[in-house]
Design a protein around this motif. Structure first.
Motif, PDB file in Angstrom:
ATOM      1  N   SER A  15       0.845  -1.308  -0.023  1.00 11.73           N
ATOM      2  CA  SER A  15      -0.468  -0.289   0.461  1.00 11.73           C
ATOM      3  C   SER A  15       1.152   1.188   0.227  1.00 11.73           C
ATOM      4  O   SER A  15       0.180   2.287  -0.124  1.00 11.73           O
ATOM      5  CB  SER A  15      -0.730   0.314   1.493  1.00 11.73           C
ATOM      6  OG  SER A  15      -0.175   0.320   2.793  1.00 11.73           O
ATOM      7  N   SER A  16       2.229   1.007   0.018  1.00  9.36           N
ATOM      8  CA  SER A  16       3.110   2.361  -0.255  1.00  9.36           C
ATOM      9  C   SER A  16       4.361   1.981  -0.358  1.00  9.36           C
ATOM     10  O   SER A  16       5.139   0.564  -0.172  1.00  9.36           O
ATOM     11  CB  SER A  16       2.809   3.339   1.344  1.00  9.36           C
ATOM     12  OG  SER A  16       3.603   2.000   2.869  1.00  9.36           O
ATOM     13  N   ARG A  38      -3.171  -3.277   4.573  1.00  7.61           N
ATOM     14  CA  ARG A  38      -3.948  -3.958   4.947  1.00  7.61           C
ATOM     15  C   ARG A  38      -5.307  -2.673   4.525  1.00  7.61           C
ATOM     16  O   ARG A  38      -6.243  -2.818   5.064  1.00  7.61           O
ATOM     17  CB  ARG A  38      -3.932  -3.059   6.948  1.00  7.61           C
ATOM     18  CG  ARG A  38      -3.434  -4.374   8.091  1.00  7.61           C
ATOM     19  CD  ARG A  38      -2.968  -4.332   9.274  1.00  7.61           C
ATOM     20  NE  ARG A  38      -1.938  -3.189   8.718  1.00  7.61           N
ATOM     21  CZ  ARG A  38      -0.884  -2.678   9.647  1.00  7.61           C
ATOM     22  NH1 ARG A  38      -0.895  -2.455  10.797  1.00  7.61           N
ATOM     23  NH2 ARG A  38      -0.239  -1.497   9.042  1.00  7.61           N
ATOM     24  N   ASN A  90       7.862  -7.846   1.675  1.00  7.39           N
ATOM     25  CA  ASN A  90       8.083  -6.645   1.946  1.00  7.39           C
ATOM     26  C   ASN A  90       8.098  -6.353   3.236  1.00  7.39           C
ATOM     27  O   ASN A  90       8.593  -5.545   4.099  1.00  7.39           O
ATOM     28  CB  ASN A  90       7.865  -6.027   0.567  1.00  7.39           C
ATOM     29  CG  ASN A  90       7.670  -4.700   0.669  1.00  7.39           C
ATOM     30  OD1 ASN A  90       9.269  -3.290   0.461  1.00  7.39           O
ATOM     31  ND2 ASN A  90       6.850  -3.680   1.307  1.00  7.39           N
ATOM     32  N   TYR A 159      13.369  -3.452  16.653  1.00  9.17           N
ATOM     33  CA  TYR A 159      12.865  -3.905  15.165  1.00  9.17           C
ATOM     34  C   TYR A 159      14.493  -4.491  14.941  1.00  9.17           C
ATOM     35  O   TYR A 159      13.944  -5.817  14.297  1.00  9.17           O
ATOM     36  CB  TYR A 159      12.903  -2.788  14.955  1.00  9.17           C
ATOM     37  CG  TYR A 159      12.929  -2.473  13.023  1.00  9.17           C
ATOM     38  CD1 TYR A 159      12.166  -3.062  12.651  1.00  9.17           C
ATOM     39  CD2 TYR A 159      13.536  -2.040  12.202  1.00  9.17           C
ATOM     40  CE1 TYR A 159      11.639  -2.710  10.912  1.00  9.17           C
ATOM     41  CE2 TYR A 159      14.061  -1.410  11.387  1.00  9.17           C
ATOM     42  CZ  TYR A 159      13.316  -1.910  10.659  1.00  9.17           C
ATOM     43  OH  TYR A 159      13.288  -2.808   9.339  1.00  9.17           O
ATOM     44  N   THR A 196      10.860   6.528   2.822  1.00  5.03           N
ATOM     45  CA  THR A 196       9.665   6.377   2.522  1.00  5.03           C
ATOM     46  C   THR A 196       8.567   6.673   3.196  1.00  5.03           C
ATOM     47  O   THR A 196       9.533   7.279   4.699  1.00  5.03           O
ATOM     48  CB  THR A 196       9.441   4.746   2.790  1.00  5.03           C
ATOM     49  OG1 THR A 196       9.893   4.180   4.206  1.00  5.03           O
ATOM     50  CG2 THR A 196      10.147   3.826   1.354  1.00  5.03           C
ATOM     51  N   LYS A 201       5.416   6.933  10.445  1.00  2.18           N
ATOM     52  CA  LYS A 201       5.139   5.945  10.881  1.00  2.18           C
ATOM     53  C   LYS A 201       5.239   5.944  11.976  1.00  2.18           C
ATOM     54  O   LYS A 201       4.472   5.713  13.169  1.00  2.18           O
ATOM     55  CB  LYS A 201       4.497   5.154   9.770  1.00  2.18           C
ATOM     56  CG  LYS A 201       3.463   4.902   8.691  1.00  2.18           C
ATOM     57  CD  LYS A 201       2.998   3.401   8.122  1.00  2.18           C
ATOM     58  CE  LYS A 201       2.980   3.466   6.244  1.00  2.18           C
ATOM     59  NZ  LYS A 201       2.511   2.921   5.337  1.00  2.18           N
TER      60      LYS A 201
HETATM   61  N1  LIG Z   1      12.573   2.594   5.075  1.00  2.00           N
HETATM   62  C1  LIG Z   1      13.688   2.678   5.169  1.00  2.00           C
HETATM   63  O1  LIG Z   1      14.312   3.395   6.128  1.00  2.00           O
HETATM   64  C2  LIG Z   1      13.937   1.270   5.318  1.00  2.00           C
HETATM   65  C3  LIG Z   1      15.227   0.805   5.263  1.00  2.00           C
HETATM   66  C4  LIG Z   1      15.853  -0.562   5.607  1.00  2.00           C
HETATM   67  C5  LIG Z   1      14.243  -1.668   5.518  1.00  2.00           C
HETATM   68  N2  LIG Z   1      12.726  -1.288   5.369  1.00  2.00           N
HETATM   69  C6  LIG Z   1      12.090  -2.884   5.324  1.00  2.00           C
HETATM   70  O2  LIG Z   1      11.179  -2.362   4.149  1.00  2.00           O
HETATM   71  C7  LIG Z   1       9.884  -2.953   4.085  1.00  2.00           C
HETATM   72  C8  LIG Z   1       8.970  -2.166   3.491  1.00  2.00           C
HETATM   73  O3  LIG Z   1       9.445  -0.711   4.489  1.00  2.00           O
HETATM   74  P1  LIG Z   1       8.841   0.972   3.690  1.00  2.00           P
HETATM   75  O4  LIG Z   1       9.934   1.668   3.802  1.00  2.00           O
HETATM   76  O5  LIG Z   1       8.728   0.491   2.099  1.00  2.00           O
HETATM   77  O6  LIG Z   1       7.740   1.157   4.394  1.00  2.00           O
HETATM   78  P2  LIG Z   1       6.270   1.362   4.579  1.00  2.00           P
HETATM   79  O7  LIG Z   1       5.949   2.299   3.152  1.00  2.00           O
HETATM   80  O8  LIG Z   1       5.751   1.964   5.493  1.00  2.00           O
HETATM   81  O9  LIG Z   1       5.542   0.183   3.781  1.00  2.00           O
HETATM   82  C9  LIG Z   1       5.276  -0.349   4.358  1.00  2.00           C
HETATM   83  C10 LIG Z   1       4.235  -1.726   4.428  1.00  2.00           C
HETATM   84  O10 LIG Z   1       3.999  -2.934   4.677  1.00  2.00           O
HETATM   85  C11 LIG Z   1       2.783  -2.893   4.911  1.00  2.00           C
HETATM   86  N3  LIG Z   1       2.311  -3.635   6.547  1.00  2.00           N
HETATM   87  C12 LIG Z   1       2.750  -3.138   7.634  1.00  2.00           C
HETATM   88  N4  LIG Z   1       1.726  -3.899   8.492  1.00  2.00           N
HETATM   89  C13 LIG Z   1       1.461  -5.214   7.669  1.00  2.00           C
HETATM   90  C14 LIG Z   1       0.047  -6.273   7.903  1.00  2.00           C
HETATM   91  N5  LIG Z   1       0.086  -5.848   8.955  1.00  2.00           N
HETATM   92  N6  LIG Z   1      -0.282  -6.603   7.241  1.00  2.00           N
HETATM   93  C15 LIG Z   1      -0.096  -6.261   5.620  1.00  2.00           C
HETATM   94  N7  LIG Z   1       0.775  -5.420   5.576  1.00  2.00           N
HETATM   95  C16 LIG Z   1       1.496  -4.578   6.659  1.00  2.00           C
HETATM   96  C17 LIG Z   1       1.710  -1.443   4.699  1.00  2.00           C
HETATM   97  O11 LIG Z   1       0.511  -1.673   4.507  1.00  2.00           O
HETATM   98  P3  LIG Z   1      -0.498  -1.036   5.716  1.00  2.00           P
HETATM   99  O12 LIG Z   1      -0.602  -0.582   7.020  1.00  2.00           O
HETATM  100  O13 LIG Z   1      -1.460  -0.681   4.643  1.00  2.00           O
HETATM  101  O14 LIG Z   1      -1.358  -2.642   6.384  1.00  2.00           O
HETATM  102  C18 LIG Z   1       3.081  -1.247   4.030  1.00  2.00           C
HETATM  103  O15 LIG Z   1       2.388  -0.742   2.585  1.00  2.00           O
HETATM  104  C19 LIG Z   1       9.854  -3.288   5.542  1.00  2.00           C
HETATM  105  O16 LIG Z   1      10.512  -4.465   5.583  1.00  2.00           O
HETATM  106  C20 LIG Z   1      10.682  -2.175   5.965  1.00  2.00           C
HETATM  107  O17 LIG Z   1      11.776  -3.254   7.064  1.00  2.00           O
HETATM  108  C21 LIG Z   1      12.403   0.122   5.563  1.00  2.00           C
END
Ligand SMILES: NC(=O)c1ccc[n+]([C@@H]2O[C@H](COP(=O)([O-])OP(=O)(O)OC[C@H]3O[C@@H](n4cnc5c(N)ncnc54)[C@H](OP(=O)(O)O)[C@@H]3O)[C@@H](O)[C@H]2O)c1
Length: 252
Positions: A15-16, A38, A90, A159, A196, A201
């Protein structure tokens, strides 16, 4: 990438952020993508934005912390499209609390989302690959640099532990796959800071107010997406284990 044209990818958390970017890129590459999150409205908006490619995106509302919802998600994908060729785990999240002030509920939510759902989605995907005799499946975990080091900011400590688990689960699943489905590969991608909504959040504040993005040019979603596409394009005999990628100039 021709290998996967017309085939089926499941991506969690679309979703994002990175997940949304993955849906756009995979659909554009001719892959059918089933994605969950979600937030049903955001999934619908994403589908509509894909225009003529929208029939190649199957959005499914699913809370990954609920086992039955994950099972229903996969049943829906298999009913619609028959098999899963690619899985990208993801979805992930963090809470703005340290080990000393975090709550059990926060820890359980991180464990269920970042680890348990990743394992269940992987198990259901491998079952589908076996049933459909898929010999070149691909599983990718979106991990984090936090799974490779111990971050100093205390808000990342729990985390980080979940992401260390993802690193261990990548290696141990590689060993299980090598015995049961030797052609199927598993990799993880471990980014540092990505631009992101993840941190916003976590902090409960708009991303524009977060100083970290003005101090350093973060990775963009597209940088992570291109790394995933690179993995999918590697020849069938190449098993990349992990790609650790950070913004240039990061001092930690
Ligand atoms: N951004 C960073 O700096 C960074 C760095 C290293 C690793 N990562 C990793 O990259 C991945 C993606 O993160 P992002 O940066 O793209 O963050 P994000 O924009 O917050 O995306 C997270 C996604 O996970 C979904 N999600 C969370 N809880 C969920 C649940 N219970 N059921 C279904 N979907 C769920 C959210 O959708 P809903 O809320 O709609 O459910 C959203 O689509 C994560 O695993 C994160 O740990 C991010």
């Amino acid at each position: 990438m021709e290998r996967y044209q017309g085939r089926v990818a499941v991506v969690t958390g679309v979703s994002s952020g990175i997940g949304e970017g993955l849906v756009r890129a995979l659909v554009a590459a001719g892959i059918r993508v089933a994605g969950c999150a979600r937030n049903a409205d955001k999934l619908q908006t994403l589908k509509e934005s894909l225009g003529s490619n929208s029939e190649h995106f199957l959005p499914v509302t699913c809370d990954l912390t609920e086992e039955q919802q994950v099972r229903n998600f996969f049943e829906r994908v298999l009913a619609e499209w028959g098999a899963v060729d690619i899985l990208i785990n993801n979805a992930g999240l963090a809470f703005n609390s340290s080990l000393l002030d975090g709550t059990v509920e926060e820890w359980r939510t991180m464990l269920d989302t970042n680890i348990v759902a990743l394992c269940l989605c992987t198990q259901l995907t491998v079952e589908s690959m076996k049933e459909s005799n898929i010999s070149d499946g691909y599983i990718i975990h979106i991990n984090s640099e936090s799974g490779h080091m111990h971050p100093v900011p205390s808000k990342f400590h729990f985390y980080s532990a979940t992401k260390h688990a993802v690193r261990a689960l990548t290696e141990t699943m590689r060993l299980e796959l090598a015995k049961t489905l030797p052609g199927c590969r598993i990799s993880s991608v471990s980014p540092g800071l990505v631009e992101t909504q993840f941190l916003a959040k976590m902090a409960g504040r708009p991303a524009e107010q977060l100083k970290v993005f003005s101090r350093m040019k973060a990775l963009e979603v597209e940088d992570v997406v291109q790394t995933v596409l690179h993995l999918l394009r590697t020849p069938a005999h190449v098993q990349v284990h992990d790609v650790l990628m950070r913004p240039a100039g990061q001092t930690s």
